[in-house]
Scaffold this active site. Structure first.
Site, PDB file in Angstrom:
ATOM      1  N   HIS A  47       0.861  -1.133   0.069  1.00 28.92           N
ATOM      2  CA  HIS A  47      -0.011  -0.067  -0.037  1.00 28.92           C
ATOM      3  C   HIS A  47       1.088   1.137   0.052  1.00 28.92           C
ATOM      4  O   HIS A  47       1.591   1.653   1.063  1.00 28.92           O
ATOM      5  CB  HIS A  47      -0.925  -0.141   1.203  1.00 28.92           C
ATOM      6  N   HIS A  62     -10.751   1.083   1.267  1.00 31.15           N
ATOM      7  CA  HIS A  62     -10.514   2.032   2.459  1.00 31.15           C
ATOM      8  C   HIS A  62     -11.839   1.993   3.175  1.00 31.15           C
ATOM      9  O   HIS A  62     -12.879   2.658   2.647  1.00 31.15           O
ATOM     10  CB  HIS A  62     -10.255   3.430   1.958  1.00 31.15           C
ATOM     11  N   HIS A 112       1.419   5.359  -1.606  1.00 36.90           N
ATOM     12  CA  HIS A 112       1.053   6.492  -2.525  1.00 36.90           C
ATOM     13  C   HIS A 112       2.527   7.154  -2.965  1.00 36.90           C
ATOM     14  O   HIS A 112       3.097   7.878  -2.123  1.00 36.90           O
ATOM     15  CB  HIS A 112       0.147   7.385  -1.663  1.00 36.90           C
ATOM     16  N   HIS A 148       2.950  14.297   1.504  1.00 39.96           N
ATOM     17  CA  HIS A 148       2.284  15.795   1.178  1.00 39.96           C
ATOM     18  C   HIS A 148       3.585  16.858   1.435  1.00 39.96           C
ATOM     19  O   HIS A 148       4.141  16.830   2.274  1.00 39.96           O
ATOM     20  CB  HIS A 148       0.975  16.054   2.454  1.00 39.96           C
ATOM     21  N   HIS A 196      -5.171  -0.731   5.948  1.00 33.66           N
ATOM     22  CA  HIS A 196      -4.771   0.197   6.998  1.00 33.66           C
ATOM     23  C   HIS A 196      -5.712   0.059   8.038  1.00 33.66           C
ATOM     24  O   HIS A 196      -5.958   0.981   8.478  1.00 33.66           O
ATOM     25  CB  HIS A 196      -4.285   1.618   6.570  1.00 33.66           C
ATOM     26  N   ALA A 247      -4.190  14.627   5.444  1.00 34.33           N
ATOM     27  CA  ALA A 247      -4.035  13.574   6.347  1.00 34.33           C
ATOM     28  C   ALA A 247      -2.931  12.685   5.428  1.00 34.33           C
ATOM     29  O   ALA A 247      -2.901  12.463   4.079  1.00 34.33           O
ATOM     30  CB  ALA A 247      -5.275  12.571   6.422  1.00 34.33           C
ATOM     31  N   ARG A 282       2.294   9.487  -5.657  1.00 38.26           N
ATOM     32  CA  ARG A 282       1.797  10.528  -6.220  1.00 38.26           C
ATOM     33  C   ARG A 282       2.038  10.668  -7.844  1.00 38.26           C
ATOM     34  O   ARG A 282       2.743   9.916  -8.299  1.00 38.26           O
ATOM     35  CB  ARG A 282       2.376  11.807  -5.694  1.00 38.26           C
ATOM     36  N   ASP A 334       1.116   2.387   3.481  1.00 36.21           N
ATOM     37  CA  ASP A 334       0.186   3.624   3.245  1.00 36.21           C
ATOM     38  C   ASP A 334       1.040   4.864   3.472  1.00 36.21           C
ATOM     39  O   ASP A 334       0.686   6.057   3.968  1.00 36.21           O
ATOM     40  CB  ASP A 334      -0.908   3.835   4.510  1.00 36.21           C
ATOM     41  N   LYS A 382      -9.194  -0.196  -6.250  1.00 37.18           N
ATOM     42  CA  LYS A 382      -9.364   0.542  -4.857  1.00 37.18           C
ATOM     43  C   LYS A 382     -10.641   1.313  -4.659  1.00 37.18           C
ATOM     44  O   LYS A 382     -11.058   1.950  -5.745  1.00 37.18           O
ATOM     45  CB  LYS A 382      -8.248   1.316  -4.798  1.00 37.18           C
ATOM     46  N   ASN A 436      -4.958   7.303  -6.093  1.00 36.91           N
ATOM     47  CA  ASN A 436      -5.751   8.330  -5.700  1.00 36.91           C
ATOM     48  C   ASN A 436      -5.037   9.623  -6.487  1.00 36.91           C
ATOM     49  O   ASN A 436      -4.638  10.585  -5.454  1.00 36.91           O
ATOM     50  CB  ASN A 436      -6.042   8.455  -4.308  1.00 36.91           C
TER      51      ASN A 436
END
Ligand code: DOR
Ligand code: ZN
Ligand code: ZN
Length: 363
Positions: A12, A150, A14, A263, A185, A275, A16, A259, A111, A40
């Site tokens: 899992h 999720h 991210h 950011h 998660h 988040a 970007r 996860d 997802k 996402n």
């Protein structure tokens, strides 16, 4: 002290779509053999975008393949041996042909977000039990794709959002027994109990390093710590304890998914901060420390390197990594120091950790 394990997979991640990809990819790609590439994204100029918001997430197989190519180009440039595992984003507009196409393209998972629960979930599904969504679940089952969810209900008091959505996940599992479903998660003892009670090998849960290490106190007590803020929010000490027991249990249905969610600093340190915990640089050191504390170092290999690929029906990685007990200090930030507001603050920034991955220096 040394611990050699099979090269792990992060189920899992991210990474970007924007410049953050370049900043963060190496922290995963230098340690892990593969990573499930969460879709996402905000893809600018996407044909599904509107005038008001001219972007969309990775809703089409071709979006996922394009991101895969971006990752592969970076890996080639740096000599990293890393494979992204593809995952498409399910929306109200997704149809069964798109799922079939994803399967043909070698994508492994779909997802689903409940609409409005997390970062870029505005394209998510309003009701995962609707007839329309069940058609998609049935297509995932038929094509051997994993249903990755999720599981948090929007509009519910935040500490109850996961628990209140568990019955939806459970209903899906019971309606589609041959579909492999992952509750991502997990953050509560209730979720751990649900997975155990379901007694099917087709259900699994991912667990993050930060949910193993922290409770809500680490976000809110004695000052707000925005870099520890994530969704699902960290919960109570007894929840954390249940997650640790699940992770070290050797039950193959609990496996590692970091996860890791970068950011830019100014979007975290803000009156309405995003988040996500950027945990990739410390992921394996944290897992080693927690498992060591509980006398379970012999189970790290299952948790990070075998249970995940077995569930996803992927061959196990061939190489190994060695975790060594040698202290190092986590950097205060990563990225371009000329633009501190755009830097990414890692989980446990500035802290000393006991374990590191041999040959990979992130300090
Ligand atoms: O904290 C989170 N951050 N939870 C998610 O589900 C998404 C993620 C992100 O993309 O930033
Ligand atoms: Zn999520
Ligand atoms: Zn996520």
């Amino acid at each position: 002290m040394n611990l050699t394990i099979r090269r792990p997979d992060d189920m899992h991640c991210h990474f970007r779509w924007d410049d953050r990809l370049k900043t963060v990819l190496g922290f995963t790609a230098r340690v892990f053999g593969r990573g499930l590439d969460m879709p996402n994204w905000k893809i600018p100029g996407h044909p599904w975008g509107t005038e008001k918001s001219p972007w969309a997430p990775g809703v089409r197989a071709q979006d996922v393949l394009e991101h895969r190519a971006m990752i592969q180009a970076l890996c080639e440039e740096h000599g990293w041996d890393f494979e992204p595992i593809g995952c498409i984003y399910i929306t109200e507009e997704t149809d069964t042909a798109m799922i079939e196409e994803a399967a043909r393209a070698g994508i492994k998972a779909c997802k689903t977000f409940f609409r409005g629960v997390s970062t870029n979930s505005g394209w998510g599904v309003r009701d995962p039990l609707s007839v329309g969504h069940q058609r998609l679940l049935s297509a995932m089952q038929a094509h051997g794709l994993v249903n990755s969810m999720h599981v948090e209900k929007p509009g519910v008091f935040i500490l109850d959002a996961e628990r209140e959505a568990l019955s939806v996940f459970e209903r899906i599992v019971k309606t589609f027994p041959a579909l492999r479903s992952v509750i991502e998660h997990i953050s509560t003892a209730d979720a751990v109990r649900m997975v155990m009670n379901l007694e099917t090998p087709n259900v699994a849960a991912t667990i993050t390093p930060h949910h193993l290490l922290m409770t809500l106190d680490d976000v809110l007590s004695g000052g707000i710590r925005p870099h520890n803020y994530c969704m699902p929010v960290l919960k109570r000490p007894e929840d954390r304890e249940a997650l640790i027991q699940a992770a070290i249990s050797g039950d193959r249905r609990f496996f590692f998914g970091s996860d890791t969610a970068p950011h830019e600093r100014h979007t975290k340190e803000s009156s309405c901060g995003c988040a996500g915990v950027f945990c990739a640089p410390v992921a394996m050191p944290v897992v080693a420390a927690v498992f060591e504390h509980y006398g379970a170092l012999d189970r790290v290999n299952w948790f990070t390197s075998e249970s995940g690929p077995e569930f996803y029906d992927l061959p196990l990685n061939e190489g190994t990594i060695t975790l060594v007990k040698r202290p190092w200090r986590v950097r205060a930030s990563y990225g371009d120091p000329e633009h501190p507001e755009k830097c990414i603050i890692p989980y446990l920034a500035g802290e000393e950790l006991a374990w590191q991955v041999e040959g990979v220096d992130f300090s």
